[in-house]
Design a protein around this motif. Structure first.
Motif, PDB file in Angstrom:
ATOM      1  N   LEU A  33      19.499  26.795  35.742  1.00 18.09           N
ATOM      2  CA  LEU A  33      19.831  28.308  35.273  1.00 18.09           C
ATOM      3  C   LEU A  33      21.225  28.318  35.592  1.00 18.09           C
ATOM      4  CD1 LEU A  33      19.349  31.086  34.175  1.00 18.09           C
ATOM      5  CD2 LEU A  33      18.956  31.785  36.702  1.00 18.09           C
ATOM      6  N   PHE A  34      21.720  28.214  37.066  1.00 16.98           N
ATOM      7  CA  PHE A  34      23.058  28.297  37.516  1.00 16.98           C
ATOM      8  C   PHE A  34      24.075  26.935  36.880  1.00 16.98           C
ATOM      9  CE2 PHE A  34      21.019  31.465  40.426  1.00 16.98           C
ATOM     10  CZ  PHE A  34      22.013  32.284  40.354  1.00 16.98           C
ATOM     11  N   ALA A  35      23.400  25.964  36.744  1.00 18.58           N
ATOM     12  CA  ALA A  35      24.302  24.853  35.874  1.00 18.58           C
ATOM     13  C   ALA A  35      24.637  25.454  34.695  1.00 18.58           C
ATOM     14  CB  ALA A  35      23.467  23.566  36.068  1.00 18.58           C
ATOM     15  N   GLU A 115      37.260  48.877  41.907  1.00 13.03           N
ATOM     16  CA  GLU A 115      38.610  49.208  42.545  1.00 13.03           C
ATOM     17  C   GLU A 115      39.615  48.505  42.128  1.00 13.03           C
ATOM     18  OE1 GLU A 115      38.010  49.332  46.796  1.00 13.03           O
ATOM     19  OE2 GLU A 115      36.564  51.271  46.514  1.00 13.03           O
ATOM     20  N   MET A 116      39.392  46.947  41.768  1.00 12.14           N
ATOM     21  CA  MET A 116      40.479  46.317  41.175  1.00 12.14           C
ATOM     22  C   MET A 116      40.548  46.325  39.595  1.00 12.14           C
ATOM     23  SD  MET A 116      40.187  42.904  43.811  1.00 12.14           S
ATOM     24  CE  MET A 116      38.696  42.322  43.073  1.00 12.14           C
ATOM     25  N   ASN A 117      39.627  47.123  39.160  1.00 13.80           N
ATOM     26  CA  ASN A 117      39.643  47.167  37.627  1.00 13.80           C
ATOM     27  C   ASN A 117      39.038  46.085  36.997  1.00 13.80           C
ATOM     28  OD1 ASN A 117      40.708  49.885  37.434  1.00 13.80           O
ATOM     29  ND2 ASN A 117      42.807  49.138  37.670  1.00 13.80           N
ATOM     30  N   VAL A 118      37.907  45.300  37.621  1.00 12.57           N
ATOM     31  CA  VAL A 118      37.386  44.267  37.059  1.00 12.57           C
ATOM     32  C   VAL A 118      35.929  44.833  36.696  1.00 12.57           C
ATOM     33  CG1 VAL A 118      36.281  42.139  37.740  1.00 12.57           C
ATOM     34  CG2 VAL A 118      38.497  42.636  38.643  1.00 12.57           C
ATOM     35  N   TYR A 119      35.403  44.961  35.649  1.00 12.51           N
ATOM     36  CA  TYR A 119      34.243  45.280  35.191  1.00 12.51           C
ATOM     37  C   TYR A 119      33.274  44.794  34.803  1.00 12.51           C
ATOM     38  CZ  TYR A 119      37.001  49.590  35.860  1.00 12.51           C
ATOM     39  OH  TYR A 119      38.055  50.474  36.284  1.00 12.51           O
ATOM     40  N   PHE A 120      32.002  44.911  34.754  1.00  9.03           N
ATOM     41  CA  PHE A 120      31.024  44.073  34.000  1.00  9.03           C
ATOM     42  C   PHE A 120      31.433  43.752  32.457  1.00  9.03           C
ATOM     43  CE2 PHE A 120      26.986  43.514  31.869  1.00  9.03           C
ATOM     44  CZ  PHE A 120      26.443  42.302  32.376  1.00  9.03           C
ATOM     45  N   TYR A 130      30.090  39.255  37.918  1.00  8.64           N
ATOM     46  CA  TYR A 130      28.957  39.958  38.286  1.00  8.64           C
ATOM     47  C   TYR A 130      27.507  39.261  37.969  1.00  8.64           C
ATOM     48  CZ  TYR A 130      31.910  44.385  38.424  1.00  8.64           C
ATOM     49  OH  TYR A 130      32.761  45.212  39.006  1.00  8.64           O
ATOM     50  N   VAL A 131      27.509  38.525  36.817  1.00  8.63           N
ATOM     51  CA  VAL A 131      26.319  37.739  36.411  1.00  8.63           C
ATOM     52  C   VAL A 131      25.897  36.813  37.486  1.00  8.63           C
ATOM     53  CG1 VAL A 131      25.261  36.123  34.828  1.00  8.63           C
ATOM     54  CG2 VAL A 131      26.390  38.379  33.865  1.00  8.63           C
TER      55      VAL A 131
END
Length: 192
Positions: A33-35, A115-120, A130-131
């Motif tokens: 899955l992670f690969a 807070e760094m404006n990085v969203y999902f 995030y994933v």
């Protein structure tokens, strides 16, 4: 008859505990899955339109916490091998608390991302962080459940020097989750 006895003994030593075999199948499926996700990350990054950003500081701290939890899990296994029941219970409990702390730090790491404006939703670079961290967190929750089951077994004296299968499964799975996070963390550090 002696050759027949040796043949039976040889077959018995080659068998694998079904619980251990199931754990390894689960681990292999997680690796696949992670690969797949890390491969997709690299392919998508190569397409362009990729926002680069620093990982939250709390991800660094949570990595140290998870390494400490792996050490306490190792002490739990050593305690079980020596029938040191109090040390076993304490070590499993410490591992559990550190695992929970890791999850809390990951959550607040997500807060730092916002807070760094990085969203999902938005640029895929943030979505992948995030994933990947979220999926690892879900698997870590399964590890916490395995720890709770082992802790209950430790209090019931079902884990001892002659009955190590459960603590070995718990230890192997926990160390795997630790190694998986180290891989993901380094992957994100060097490919973000």
């Amino acid at each position: 008859m002696n050759a027949e006895t040796n043949s039976i003994e040889a077959k018995a030593t080659r068998s694998v505990n079904p619980k251990i075999f199931t754990m390894w199948l689960f681990i292999v499926s997680i690796i696949m899955l992670f690969a797949a996700f890390t491969s997709a990350y690299l392919v998508r990054k190569a397409e362009g339109n990729w926002v680069e950003f620093q990982l939250p500081n709390l991800f660094w701290i949570s990595t140290v916490v998870l390494l400490l939890s792996s050490a306490s899990m190792h002490f739990a296994l050593l305690a079980a091998k020596k029938d040191q029941f109090n040390a076993l219970r304490i070590s499993i409990s410490i591992t559990f608390v550190l695992g929970l702390l890791f999850l809390v730090l990951q959550y607040f790491g997500w807060v730092q991302l916002v807070e760094m404006n990085v969203y999902f939703v938005g640029n895929p670079s943030g979505s992948f962080v995030y994933v990947l961290s979220g999926l690892h967190g879900l698997h870590l929750i399964s590890g916490l459940i395995v720890l709770i089951v082992a802790l209950i077994a430790a209090f019931r004296m079902k884990i001892n020097a002659k009955a190590l299968t459960q603590i070995k499964i718990c230890s192997t799975y926990w160390h795997f989750l630790d190694a998986l996070w180290i891989y993901l963390f380094l992957f994100l550090v060097f490919n973000n």
